[in-house]
Design an enzyme around this catalytic site. Structure first.
Site, PDB file in Angstrom:
ATOM      1  N   ASP A  29       8.595  -7.344   1.201  1.00 18.22           N
ATOM      2  CA  ASP A  29       7.454  -8.201   0.879  1.00 18.22           C
ATOM      3  C   ASP A  29       7.962  -9.633   0.661  1.00 18.22           C
ATOM      4  O   ASP A  29       8.978  -9.845  -0.015  1.00 18.22           O
ATOM      5  CB  ASP A  29       6.756  -7.684  -0.388  1.00 18.22           C
ATOM      6  CG  ASP A  29       5.370  -8.274  -0.552  1.00 18.22           C
ATOM      7  OD1 ASP A  29       4.394  -7.506  -0.479  1.00 18.22           O
ATOM      8  OD2 ASP A  29       5.273  -9.506  -0.739  1.00 18.22           O
ATOM      9  N   ILE A  30       7.259 -10.592   1.235  1.00 19.58           N
ATOM     10  CA  ILE A  30       7.679 -11.998   1.148  1.00 19.58           C
ATOM     11  C   ILE A  30       7.565 -12.550  -0.278  1.00 19.58           C
ATOM     12  O   ILE A  30       8.245 -13.510  -0.640  1.00 19.58           O
ATOM     13  CB  ILE A  30       6.840 -12.855   2.144  1.00 19.58           C
ATOM     14  CG1 ILE A  30       7.571 -14.108   2.568  1.00 19.58           C
ATOM     15  CG2 ILE A  30       5.452 -13.160   1.597  1.00 19.58           C
ATOM     16  CD1 ILE A  30       6.931 -14.824   3.750  1.00 19.58           C
ATOM     17  N   ASN A  86      -3.685  -0.872  -1.498  1.00 18.13           N
ATOM     18  CA  ASN A  86      -4.851  -1.639  -1.938  1.00 18.13           C
ATOM     19  C   ASN A  86      -5.922  -1.569  -0.854  1.00 18.13           C
ATOM     20  O   ASN A  86      -5.616  -1.685   0.335  1.00 18.13           O
ATOM     21  CB  ASN A  86      -4.458  -3.102  -2.193  1.00 18.13           C
ATOM     22  CG  ASN A  86      -3.428  -3.223  -3.302  1.00 18.13           C
ATOM     23  OD1 ASN A  86      -3.439  -2.451  -4.254  1.00 18.13           O
ATOM     24  ND2 ASN A  86      -2.535  -4.184  -3.174  1.00 18.13           N
ATOM     25  N   VAL A  95      -3.958  -8.574   3.036  1.00 17.81           N
ATOM     26  CA  VAL A  95      -3.602  -8.463   4.466  1.00 17.81           C
ATOM     27  C   VAL A  95      -4.366  -7.274   5.036  1.00 17.81           C
ATOM     28  O   VAL A  95      -4.174  -6.133   4.586  1.00 17.81           O
ATOM     29  CB  VAL A  95      -2.079  -8.299   4.671  1.00 17.81           C
ATOM     30  CG1 VAL A  95      -1.766  -8.069   6.146  1.00 17.81           C
ATOM     31  CG2 VAL A  95      -1.331  -9.531   4.163  1.00 17.81           C
ATOM     32  N   HIS A  99      -1.340  -0.831   4.911  1.00 16.66           N
ATOM     33  CA  HIS A  99       0.068  -0.782   4.502  1.00 16.66           C
ATOM     34  C   HIS A  99       0.184  -0.133   3.128  1.00 16.66           C
ATOM     35  O   HIS A  99      -0.768  -0.122   2.350  1.00 16.66           O
ATOM     36  CB  HIS A  99       0.675  -2.187   4.460  1.00 16.66           C
ATOM     37  CG  HIS A  99      -0.095  -3.148   3.611  1.00 16.66           C
ATOM     38  ND1 HIS A  99      -1.215  -3.814   4.065  1.00 16.66           N
ATOM     39  CD2 HIS A  99       0.071  -3.530   2.323  1.00 16.66           C
ATOM     40  CE1 HIS A  99      -1.697  -4.567   3.088  1.00 16.66           C
ATOM     41  NE2 HIS A  99      -0.937  -4.408   2.008  1.00 16.66           N
ATOM     42  N   MET A 100       1.380   0.357   2.855  1.00 16.78           N
ATOM     43  CA  MET A 100       1.685   0.957   1.553  1.00 16.78           C
ATOM     44  C   MET A 100       2.797   0.136   0.894  1.00 16.78           C
ATOM     45  O   MET A 100       3.807  -0.160   1.544  1.00 16.78           O
ATOM     46  CB  MET A 100       2.144   2.410   1.771  1.00 16.78           C
ATOM     47  CG  MET A 100       2.490   3.162   0.519  1.00 16.78           C
ATOM     48  SD  MET A 100       3.127   4.801   0.939  1.00 16.78           S
ATOM     49  CE  MET A 100       1.600   5.731   0.989  1.00 16.78           C
ATOM     50  N   HIS A 101       2.588  -0.217  -0.365  1.00 16.55           N
ATOM     51  CA  HIS A 101       3.633  -0.919  -1.118  1.00 16.55           C
ATOM     52  C   HIS A 101       4.634   0.096  -1.654  1.00 16.55           C
ATOM     53  O   HIS A 101       4.234   1.147  -2.183  1.00 16.55           O
ATOM     54  CB  HIS A 101       3.027  -1.675  -2.306  1.00 16.55           C
ATOM     55  CG  HIS A 101       2.130  -2.802  -1.914  1.00 16.55           C
ATOM     56  ND1 HIS A 101       2.532  -4.116  -1.936  1.00 16.55           N
ATOM     57  CD2 HIS A 101       0.850  -2.808  -1.468  1.00 16.55           C
ATOM     58  CE1 HIS A 101       1.526  -4.882  -1.544  1.00 16.55           C
ATOM     59  NE2 HIS A 101       0.494  -4.113  -1.251  1.00 16.55           N
TER      60      HIS A 101
HETATM   61  P1  5GP Z   1      -2.016  -6.439  -0.152  1.00 21.34           P
HETATM   62  O1  5GP Z   1      -2.421  -7.219  -1.341  1.00 21.34           O
HETATM   63  O2  5GP Z   1      -2.826  -6.760   1.081  1.00 21.34           O
HETATM   64  O3  5GP Z   1      -1.951  -4.954  -0.424  1.00 21.34           O
HETATM   65  O4  5GP Z   1      -0.520  -6.836   0.126  1.00 21.34           O
HETATM   66  C1  5GP Z   1      -0.103  -7.677   1.141  1.00 21.34           C
HETATM   67  C2  5GP Z   1       1.319  -8.052   0.854  1.00 21.34           C
HETATM   68  O5  5GP Z   1       1.846  -8.681   2.009  1.00 21.34           O
HETATM   69  C3  5GP Z   1       1.490  -9.038  -0.305  1.00 21.34           C
HETATM   70  O6  5GP Z   1       2.285  -8.447  -1.319  1.00 21.34           O
HETATM   71  C4  5GP Z   1       2.164 -10.261   0.342  1.00 21.34           C
HETATM   72  O7  5GP Z   1       3.158 -10.824  -0.478  1.00 21.34           O
HETATM   73  C5  5GP Z   1       2.742  -9.677   1.622  1.00 21.34           C
HETATM   74  N1  5GP Z   1       2.803 -10.638   2.721  1.00 21.34           N
HETATM   75  C6  5GP Z   1       1.817 -11.475   3.106  1.00 21.34           C
HETATM   76  N2  5GP Z   1       2.211 -12.192   4.181  1.00 21.34           N
HETATM   77  C7  5GP Z   1       3.473 -11.782   4.475  1.00 21.34           C
HETATM   78  C8  5GP Z   1       4.417 -12.156   5.477  1.00 21.34           C
HETATM   79  O8  5GP Z   1       4.172 -13.022   6.335  1.00 21.34           O
HETATM   80  N3  5GP Z   1       5.609 -11.508   5.475  1.00 21.34           N
HETATM   81  C9  5GP Z   1       5.917 -10.546   4.553  1.00 21.34           C
HETATM   82  N4  5GP Z   1       7.123  -9.975   4.646  1.00 21.34           N
HETATM   83  N5  5GP Z   1       5.052 -10.160   3.587  1.00 21.34           N
HETATM   84  C10 5GP Z   1       3.845 -10.781   3.547  1.00 21.34           C
END
Ligand code: 5GP
Ligand code: ZN
Length: 108
Positions: A29-30, A86, A95, A99-101
């Protein structure tokens, strides 16, 4: 397609990739919210859990299986980790590619 995760999958955007196979990719995660914060992402563009079709049922299972593999590879199976998905804006999704964290605070 204007999807960040599809761009990472297609290698149009850089990412720290930890695992990849025909159906899945795992990258850092970025903006990590734990010492180890990875994203387990199916290569198929599915917008969210709400948009999964009958034919996508196996994908969630595969995501868990890949999580287990990654935990083994990183040496965190024993110390434990958290898996989270989420769903939609109200559920914290930013995003819109399913996806799964994978979150972990310490190694075994
Ligand atoms: P969400 O809140 O949609 O479940 O999580 C999306 C995750 O994607 C966030 O934790 C965010 O930091 C990560 N993310 C967003 N854009 C990018 C990216 O361009 N590259 C990477 N590696 N992670 C990203
Ligand atoms: Zn996508």
């Amino acid at each position: 397609m204007e999807c960040t995760f599809c761009k990472i999958i297609n290698k149009e955007l850089p990412a720290e990739i930890h695992y990849e196979d025909d159906n899945m990719i795992v990258f850092e995660d970025i903006n990590p919210s734990a010492p180890i914060h990875l994203l387990i992402v199916p290569k198929k563009h599915i917008v969210s859990v709400n948009e999964m079709e009958e034919e996508d049922r196996d994908i969630m299972g595969e995501m868990f299986f890949v999580a287990r593999k990654v935990a083994e590879k990183l040496g965190v199976k024993r110390s434990g980790y958290s898996l989270a998905v989420n769903v939609e804006k109200g559920g914290g999704q930013i995003v819109f590619h399913i996806h799964m964290h994978f979150l972990c605070n310490k190694k075994d």
